[in-house]
Design an enzyme around this catalytic site. Sequence first.
Site, PDB file in Angstrom:
ATOM      1  N   HIS A   1       0.837  -1.213   0.000  1.00  0.00           N
ATOM      2  CA  HIS A   1       0.000   0.000   0.000  1.00  0.00           C
ATOM      3  C   HIS A   1       0.864   1.253   0.000  1.00  0.00           C
ATOM      4  O   HIS A   1       1.967   1.263   0.537  1.00  0.00           O
ATOM      5  CB  HIS A   1      -1.037  -0.022   1.134  1.00  0.00           C
ATOM      6  CG  HIS A   1      -0.535   0.149   2.535  1.00  0.00           C
ATOM      7  ND1 HIS A   1      -0.300   1.390   3.098  1.00  0.00           N
ATOM      8  CD2 HIS A   1      -0.245  -0.753   3.511  1.00  0.00           C
ATOM      9  CE1 HIS A   1       0.093   1.238   4.357  1.00  0.00           C
ATOM     10  NE2 HIS A   1       0.142  -0.047   4.628  1.00  0.00           N
ATOM     11  N   GLU A  28      -5.129   1.950   2.658  1.00  0.00           N
ATOM     12  CA  GLU A  28      -5.011   0.815   3.577  1.00  0.00           C
ATOM     13  C   GLU A  28      -5.189   1.244   5.019  1.00  0.00           C
ATOM     14  O   GLU A  28      -5.783   0.550   5.819  1.00  0.00           O
ATOM     15  CB  GLU A  28      -3.644   0.129   3.415  1.00  0.00           C
ATOM     16  CG  GLU A  28      -3.556  -1.243   4.086  1.00  0.00           C
ATOM     17  CD  GLU A  28      -3.018  -1.213   5.514  1.00  0.00           C
ATOM     18  OE1 GLU A  28      -2.966  -2.263   6.152  1.00  0.00           O
ATOM     19  OE2 GLU A  28      -2.657  -0.114   6.009  1.00  0.00           O
ATOM     20  N   GLU A  29      -4.621   2.420   5.355  1.00  0.00           N
ATOM     21  CA  GLU A  29      -4.527   2.805   6.765  1.00  0.00           C
ATOM     22  C   GLU A  29      -5.834   3.332   7.350  1.00  0.00           C
ATOM     23  O   GLU A  29      -5.990   3.371   8.560  1.00  0.00           O
ATOM     24  CB  GLU A  29      -3.453   3.891   6.949  1.00  0.00           C
ATOM     25  CG  GLU A  29      -2.041   3.448   6.592  1.00  0.00           C
ATOM     26  CD  GLU A  29      -1.434   2.519   7.631  1.00  0.00           C
ATOM     27  OE1 GLU A  29      -2.129   2.171   8.606  1.00  0.00           O
ATOM     28  OE2 GLU A  29      -0.268   2.137   7.454  1.00  0.00           O
ATOM     29  N   ASP A  78       6.064   2.135   6.732  1.00  0.00           N
ATOM     30  CA  ASP A  78       4.795   1.421   6.622  1.00  0.00           C
ATOM     31  C   ASP A  78       3.945   2.191   5.615  1.00  0.00           C
ATOM     32  O   ASP A  78       3.372   3.219   5.967  1.00  0.00           O
ATOM     33  CB  ASP A  78       4.118   1.346   7.996  1.00  0.00           C
ATOM     34  CG  ASP A  78       2.702   0.813   7.953  1.00  0.00           C
ATOM     35  OD1 ASP A  78       2.266   0.344   6.887  1.00  0.00           O
ATOM     36  OD2 ASP A  78       2.016   0.890   8.989  1.00  0.00           O
TER      37      ASP A  78
HETATM   38 ZN   LIG Z   1       0.115   0.839   9.089  1.00  0.00          ZN
END
Ligand SMILES: [Zn+2]
Length: 387
Positions: A78, A219-220, A187
């Site tokens: 992502h 995604e987050e 991330d």
């Molecule tokens: Zn994350």
Amino acid sequence: MTALADLLTRFSQTHGTSGNEDAVRALVVREFQKLADDIQITTHGSVIGIRYATTPPRSKSRRAAASSDAPRLLVEAHIDEIGLVVTGIQDGFIRFDEIGYWDPRVLPSQNVLVHGRKTLPGVIGARPPHVLSASERKETLPLPELFIDVGMSDVRVRALVNIGDSITMDRQVTPLQNDFYSGKAFDDRAALVALLEFLRQLQNTPHAWDVYAVANVNEEDSALYLGALTSAFQIRPHVALCLDVTHAYQPGLAQDELARLGQGPCIARGANVHPFVFEKLRQAALSEAIPHHINVYGGDTETNAWMMQVAGEGIPTGLVEIPLRYMHTPVETLHLDDVARAAELVRVFATSLTREDALALHGETFVYGAQQTKNQKPKLPIRKKRR
Ligand SMILES: [Zn+2]
């Protein structure tokens, strides 16, 4: 600086919270143009880079390549990052909420960028310790009590910043000693870099499956995994692989089951991972002596793998993770070798897949030559690689 460290630095320092991935997407498209046969962008903005199977030998004509009947492997990471969002302006100070989730204790005294009409550097203010009572010093301020100072009058801020504008951490990558690196948004940009490195390695390696490298949005921000769910549905792969980060050992965390930085990627095993994909990944690691760690999940892996496995009629899904310290802080820390080895693991895995594997996984529903009928053919070829 190595090519990998350079990519990691560029992607980490590019800004894009969930739903605001334009700048990262542009960078991904540029990298995919060097590495993919075709590029597509989904309705929600995920980027797909397709590398067609080399066996049987790739046809010179793009038209023949585009009608490939090879099985499809989706490998994704992502591209969005956790961040903040403007909720109000008070006397020129900016109030905010979170996108993705933060520990509010790490936010005060961070440098940020407010992405308004202009990108404004700012700081998250903190009250001086002198004015705090003994009990106040022990308290964590909840998000609604924090604010950003951009050094402007209320009128000027209101002219440049609107409710809903996104905010990201203003943080450069810091190379630590011994190929350790620290920065924001590793991330999941570290996994994105591994994905690109995998595609680069694929240039010189025969593979029997079409490879769909996907840079997914959103995604987050929710457990819906919007980008991954929709791009997986569009591609309908025969196997999907998620690349994400995982908690590495650090002081204060349980020691036994956590991977250590610099000792290779993690292969996830559990209810969210198809046994065939896990076994194939483990065999890939063993066959090339790639150091690795096995992470066990009883349930939700809290990654895109969670929703990809239920896309369409269901997709056998696996998960490869890069160990990371201090996840969801602006000083996420990793070892560059783990990124390189994750890419190598995915390359060995992808090139080990045979047409018989597709048959074994999908049985009679996988029919050669019938995969790209009008209804099933992946749609939206928006951008093609220029030759
Ligand atoms: Zn994350």
